[in-house]
Design an enzyme around this catalytic site. Structure first.
Site, PDB file in Angstrom:
ATOM      1  N   LYS A   1       0.777  -1.266  -0.080  1.00 17.96           N
ATOM      2  CA  LYS A   1       0.129  -0.069   0.100  1.00 17.96           C
ATOM      3  C   LYS A   1       0.984   1.282   0.101  1.00 17.96           C
ATOM      4  O   LYS A   1       1.956   1.353  -0.771  1.00 17.96           O
ATOM      5  CB  LYS A   1      -0.972  -0.050   1.364  1.00 17.96           C
ATOM      6  CG  LYS A   1      -1.806  -1.239   1.194  1.00 17.96           C
ATOM      7  CD  LYS A   1      -2.341  -1.756   2.411  1.00 17.96           C
ATOM      8  CE  LYS A   1      -3.116  -3.137   2.549  1.00 17.96           C
ATOM      9  NZ  LYS A   1      -3.536  -3.673   3.678  1.00 17.96           N
TER      10      LYS A   1
ATOM     11  N   ASP B   1      -6.550  -9.844   8.770  1.00 15.63           N
ATOM     12  CA  ASP B   1      -7.887  -9.794   8.604  1.00 15.63           C
ATOM     13  C   ASP B   1      -8.727 -11.218   8.391  1.00 15.63           C
ATOM     14  O   ASP B   1      -9.765 -11.417   8.582  1.00 15.63           O
ATOM     15  CB  ASP B   1      -8.443  -8.684   7.725  1.00 15.63           C
ATOM     16  CG  ASP B   1      -8.094  -9.016   6.216  1.00 15.63           C
ATOM     17  OD1 ASP B   1      -7.190 -10.054   6.202  1.00 15.63           O
ATOM     18  OD2 ASP B   1      -8.478  -8.427   5.104  1.00 15.63           O
TER      19      ASP B   1
END
Length: 490
Positions: A170, A206
């Site tokens: 990212k 996650d």
């Protein structure tokens, strides 16, 4: 309402065009033989990924999370969670009583760019400062709180509370962190302050958080699945099958294994089923040859895959009067939300569809807030938004393309999920699912369920939307880690 798993009716003013369109879409149809081969390859990559000394490396990481159990209804107390995976992150406080969440408080923070690329120690000092701000606001600075840390970057776990960063992704690129333990760095930042009674007791991604959140909602849950911008799955594996986990493990019989299946096929084992559209998409992507499985269907790529098929159809003179709209020649011009919109219209579902289908929207906005960003459903909306002139046959062909890429996505996911289901030692298994594509695509759930049933006849399973695994799931893992620690010292 049109059938949820059947392709839209396909009739055009020029009947000869139907066959030509079907021929171009044919490579996206996975034959029984191809499905069987994908299943065999997946099973073999899983086996190699768990082996102690395999003859070659698997494209599936099969990461040991060191999480030996899931919520059991006895969780009590206050637990913190820190969810870091992008420019926005959250601090969450869970209050648990007898295995139930009686309250949860959330606060969002923004990581400024200088901290995302500056020294790693400064980033973790900032995270610790935000934890302080969160607790001070709630007059809880004197509370001793275990913390679960969702660290959504590539990492290698060496224990439940040890996560070594493999690489930044990212917009993050802090020097001094790659190769280091993110848990240790956060704990050291907390200790440097000297004014917090907080200890990081677990690290997770996650996907693991989704499994834990799912098990909290349904004790039969044994698989966690993310279908969003990217895709991954984890599941409960028998310890005796995790050959690479050396040493003795006491009474531990099972452990959560993080498959990291986004990279399935990175070693070439799926090349046999890739279409010209897949090859073109990969060639034009940022990381060529990586995230092979994700590129076949995930939210980041499904719209781009559709665009490439539409360009091919236009090149063959089958859409837009044989002229390729300049708007469609621009990579990324056909977002995945368009695919969801077209599918919803072709299914005959009335109502609105969110225009913002990002992971940030899925995570940070409640359903009412999301619907405020919505607009009425119509297949034409896509072309209108892009400024593309079109006819009624173009809309019908668009519906066929969107169904074809969606059905392939569901089949690919079902192949791997059905194989994983057969590994899970449960009579009945719930699959916890989260992610923007799963939430917002109106047909994907129905197709996925249909094909899993077809591939695992007689196996009892259910799909459960388990939202916020990266938040609440992290807090629940902190509670499990606390329970394990107490048991060990008793």
């Amino acid at each position: 309402m049109a059938p949820r798993i059947e392709a839209p009716e396909f009739r055009l003013t020029k009947t000869d065009v139907v066959k030509k369109v079907e021929d171009i879409l044919a490579p996206l149809k996975l034959s029984e033989e191809v499905q069987k081969r994908i299943r065999e390859v997946y099973d073999e990559e899983m086996r190699i990924g768990l082996a102690r000394n395999p003859s070659r490396k698997s494209c599936l990481q099969m990461e040991n999370t060191y999480l030996p159990e899931l919520p059991n209804g006895t969780e009590e107390g206050e637990y913190l969670a820190l969810d870091l995976g992008g420019t926005n992150f959250r601090v969450i406080l869970l209050q648990l009583e007898k295995g139930r969440v009686v309250s949860d408080e959330v606060q969002h923070y923004f990581v400024p760019e200088p901290l995302r690329v500056g020294p790693g120690s400064e980033l973790f000092d900032f995270l610790a400062a935000c934890i302080y701000d969160f607790l001070e606001t709630r007059s809880k600075l004197d509370h001793k709180l275990p913390l679960g840390f969702t660290f959504s970057f590539p990492m290698t776990q060496q224990d439940l509370n040890v996560g070594i960063l493999v690489s930044w992704t990212k917009s993050f690129n802090c020097p001094g962190v790659v190769g280091e333990d993110a848990v240790k760095m956060l704990n050291e930042a907390i200790q440097r302050r000297g004014d917090l009674e907080v200890e990081v007791v677990a690290v997770l991604n996650d996907t693991t958080g989704t499994l834990v959140q799912g098990a909290f909602l349904d004790r039969k849950c044994a698989i966690g699945l993310i279908i969003g911008t990217g895709s991954n799955a984890c599941y409960i594996e028998r310890v005796d099958r995790v050959e690479k986990w050396e040493g003795t493990h006491g009474d531990i019989k099972e452990v959560v294994v993080d498959i990291e299946w986004g990279a399935f096929g990175d070693n070439g084992v799926l090349d046999f089923m890739k279409t010209e559209y897949d090859q073109m998409l990969d060639k034009n992507s940022l990381l060529v040859g990586s995230f092979t499985f994700e590129k076949l269907f995930s939210g980041k790529y499904l719209g781009e895959l559709t665009r490439l098929v539409l360009v091919k159809l236009a090149e063959e003179g089958l859409m837009f009067g044989g002229k390729i709209p300049s708007q469609l020649l621009r990579p990324g011009s056909f977002p995945t939300r368009f695919v969801s919109l077209v599918e919803q219209f072709s299914m005959g579902i009335e109502g609105d569809i969110p225009t913002d289908q990002s992971e940030e929207s899925a995570k940070h906005l409640d359903q009412d807030a999301v619907l405020k960003l919505a607009r009425p459903v119509s297949s034409e909306s896509c072309f209108h938004e892009l400024g593309i002139e079109h006819g009624s046959d173009d809309l019908k062909i668009l519906q066929q393309v969107c169904f074809a890429v969606t059905e392939r996505a569901a089949i690919l996911l079902a192949i791997c999920l059905s194989a994983t289901l057969m590994r899970v030692d449960r009579e009945e298994c719930t699959i916890a699912v989260d992610g923007s594509l799963y939430k917002y695509h109106p047909r994907l759930h129905h197709l996925l369920e249909h094909y899993i049933i077809k591939m695992t006849p007689g196996k009892k399973f259910s799909l459960l939307l388990a939202e916020d695994g990266s938040g609440k799931g992290a807090g629940l893992i902190a509670a499990i880690a606390n329970r394990l620690r107490t048991r060990k010292h008793s």
